[in-house]
Design a protein around this motif. Structure first.
Motif, mmCIF file in Angstrom:
data_model
loop_
_atom_site.group_PDB
_atom_site.id
_atom_site.type_symbol
_atom_site.label_atom_id
_atom_site.label_comp_id
_atom_site.label_asym_id
_atom_site.label_seq_id
_atom_site.Cartn_x
_atom_site.Cartn_y
_atom_site.Cartn_z
ATOM 1 N N ALA A 20 -29.894 -19.935 -91.938
ATOM 2 C CA ALA A 20 -29.227 -19.636 -92.563
ATOM 3 C C ALA A 20 -28.440 -17.551 -92.281
ATOM 4 C CB ALA A 20 -30.970 -20.012 -93.700
ATOM 5 N N LEU A 21 -29.753 -16.946 -91.540
ATOM 6 C CA LEU A 21 -29.217 -15.722 -90.893
ATOM 7 C C LEU A 21 -28.331 -15.950 -90.236
ATOM 8 C CD1 LEU A 21 -32.914 -14.429 -90.326
ATOM 9 C CD2 LEU A 21 -31.590 -13.013 -92.183
ATOM 10 N N LEU A 22 -27.510 -17.431 -89.652
ATOM 11 C CA LEU A 22 -26.437 -16.419 -88.326
ATOM 12 C C LEU A 22 -25.232 -17.105 -89.892
ATOM 13 C CD1 LEU A 22 -25.073 -16.992 -85.632
ATOM 14 C CD2 LEU A 22 -25.994 -18.890 -85.719
ATOM 15 N N ASN A 23 -25.315 -18.088 -90.888
ATOM 16 C CA ASN A 23 -24.833 -17.785 -90.973
ATOM 17 C C ASN A 23 -23.930 -16.663 -91.864
ATOM 18 O OD1 ASN A 23 -23.230 -21.014 -92.113
ATOM 19 N ND2 ASN A 23 -25.152 -21.678 -91.563
ATOM 20 N N LEU A 61 -36.059 -13.641 -96.889
ATOM 21 C CA LEU A 61 -35.060 -13.305 -95.676
ATOM 22 C C LEU A 61 -34.080 -12.344 -96.040
ATOM 23 C CD1 LEU A 61 -34.957 -16.802 -94.178
ATOM 24 C CD2 LEU A 61 -35.921 -15.190 -93.682
ATOM 25 N N GLY A 62 -33.927 -11.656 -97.229
ATOM 26 C CA GLY A 62 -32.946 -11.274 -97.642
ATOM 27 C C GLY A 62 -31.716 -11.599 -97.683
ATOM 28 N N LEU A 63 -31.547 -13.058 -98.516
ATOM 29 C CA LEU A 63 -30.331 -13.372 -98.087
ATOM 30 C C LEU A 63 -29.643 -13.531 -99.729
ATOM 31 C CD1 LEU A 63 -30.265 -16.239 -95.943
ATOM 32 C CD2 LEU A 63 -29.915 -13.945 -95.623
ATOM 33 N N LEU A 263 -45.911 -18.186 -94.070
ATOM 34 C CA LEU A 263 -45.336 -16.467 -93.435
ATOM 35 C C LEU A 263 -46.064 -15.738 -94.114
ATOM 36 C CD1 LEU A 263 -43.073 -16.924 -90.795
ATOM 37 C CD2 LEU A 263 -45.121 -16.972 -90.463
ATOM 38 N N ARG A 264 -44.935 -15.821 -95.730
ATOM 39 C CA ARG A 264 -44.434 -15.302 -96.372
ATOM 40 C C ARG A 264 -45.652 -14.620 -97.068
ATOM 41 N NH1 ARG A 264 -42.480 -17.050 -101.461
ATOM 42 N NH2 ARG A 264 -41.854 -18.868 -100.579
ATOM 43 N N ARG A 271 -38.624 -8.822 -91.604
ATOM 44 C CA ARG A 271 -38.102 -8.252 -90.079
ATOM 45 C C ARG A 271 -38.621 -8.219 -88.973
ATOM 46 N NH1 ARG A 271 -37.798 -1.960 -93.172
ATOM 47 N NH2 ARG A 271 -39.711 -3.144 -93.120
ATOM 48 N N ASP A 272 -39.593 -8.908 -88.499
ATOM 49 C CA ASP A 272 -40.684 -9.427 -87.389
ATOM 50 C C ASP A 272 -39.966 -10.635 -87.008
ATOM 51 O OD1 ASP A 272 -41.867 -6.700 -87.470
ATOM 52 O OD2 ASP A 272 -43.270 -7.885 -89.151
#
Length: 283
Positions: A20-23, A61-63, A263-264, A271-272
């Motif tokens: 998701a972050l890469l996209n 994740l900030g998306l 994790l959340r 960011r970790d």
């Protein structure tokens, strides 16, 4: 146009976060747009609760993404129209055999490890097939691969497709759909399949760049064939390396990989994640 398209049949894990972050980052880098799509054709396993968790995880994740989010289960009519088109071309046939029967008669395996099915290699005899048809037994629709490839040859279409790297370099790859045999395009329990719905959706949504894991690279064989048969645009592809767990296996819902929501909820700073092995390759 980039898209992240998870299936809500379980919780997202670190591997999903990476993809998701890469996209999202590539969409920004190339001046494109970012879509979220929910691939929930499996009505038995996909749950609304998982969808809500997907939204929460991606926001964590900030998306952000464009609305509305396309849910495949709301668009079965789109897939039905394409099935009718392929049927009219004589490229689909019903199969009443069970997976066990197909496996017993198979002469090989496809790239996913499933037994190959070929129309000219009968699994059950004609009388039994007629009996099951008359009894209204469920059936899957398979693509007649040899006939489909013959049509492609008649159309003089090449089955290559563009590939690109995150830094922008491009080249081409050649699809080899024959290694999938007569792939299933409509499942017994669902009026579509992953292969069919993803190709239809990418075309309808104007997706130009597809970024996904290497575990789906072989599926591009089938997707490129369907694009050619249906005269659809051909996106550019990038298949990224997979994140691995401590045992060296790929992260997967089926392996109960540690979910993002845990994790959340434990208070981790997203960011970790970027300091963990594998995430350093994000640009």
């Amino acid at each position: 146009m980039f898209r992240f398209a998870p299936s809500p049949n379980g919780f997202l894990h670190r591997g999903h976060a990476y993809s998701a972050l890469l996209n999202h980052r590539l969409a920004l880098r190339f001046g494109g747009r970012f879509l979220l799509r929910i691939e929930d054709i499996d009505l038995a396993r996909c749950k609304d609760a998982y969808i809500e968790t997907i939204y929460d995880d991606l926001h964590w994740l900030g998306l952000s993404w464009e609305e509305p989010v396309r849910r495949q289960s709301h668009h079965f009519a789109d897939y039905k129209a394409v099935v009718q088109k392929l049927s009219a071309l004589g490229l689909l046939y019903p199969c009443y055999a069970s997976r066990t029967e197909i496996a017993a008669a198979s002469v090989g395996r496809d790239p996913d490890g499933a037994p190959l099915r070929w129309r000219d290699h009968p699994v059950i005899d004609a009388d039994e097939e007629d009996r099951r048809r008359e009894a209204g037994k469920p059936f899957a629709l398979h693509l007649d691969m040899r006939r489909a490839l013959s049509r492609i040859a008649d159309l003089r279409v090449t089955l290559d497709y563009p590939v690109f790297s995150p830094t922008g370099e491009g080249s081409h790859a050649k699809a080899n759909p024959a290694r999938w045999g007569d792939v299933v395009l409509v499942r017994k329990d669902t009026p579509t399949s992953y292969h069919l719905s993803v190709v239809v959706d990418d075309a309808l949504q104007g997706v130009t760049h597809i970024v996904r894991g290497r575990d789906l690279e072989a599926a591009t064989d089938v997707h490129r064939l369907l694009q050619a048969l249906l005269d659809l645009p051909v996106p550019a592809y990038h298949h990224h390396d997979l994140l691995l767990d401590a045992d060296g296996g790929k992260l997967a819902k089926s392996r109960s990989s540690y979910p993002l929501h845990a994790l959340r909820e434990a208070g981790m700073d997203p960011r970790d994640l970027l300091t963990e092995p594998g995430f350093a390759t994000l640009i």
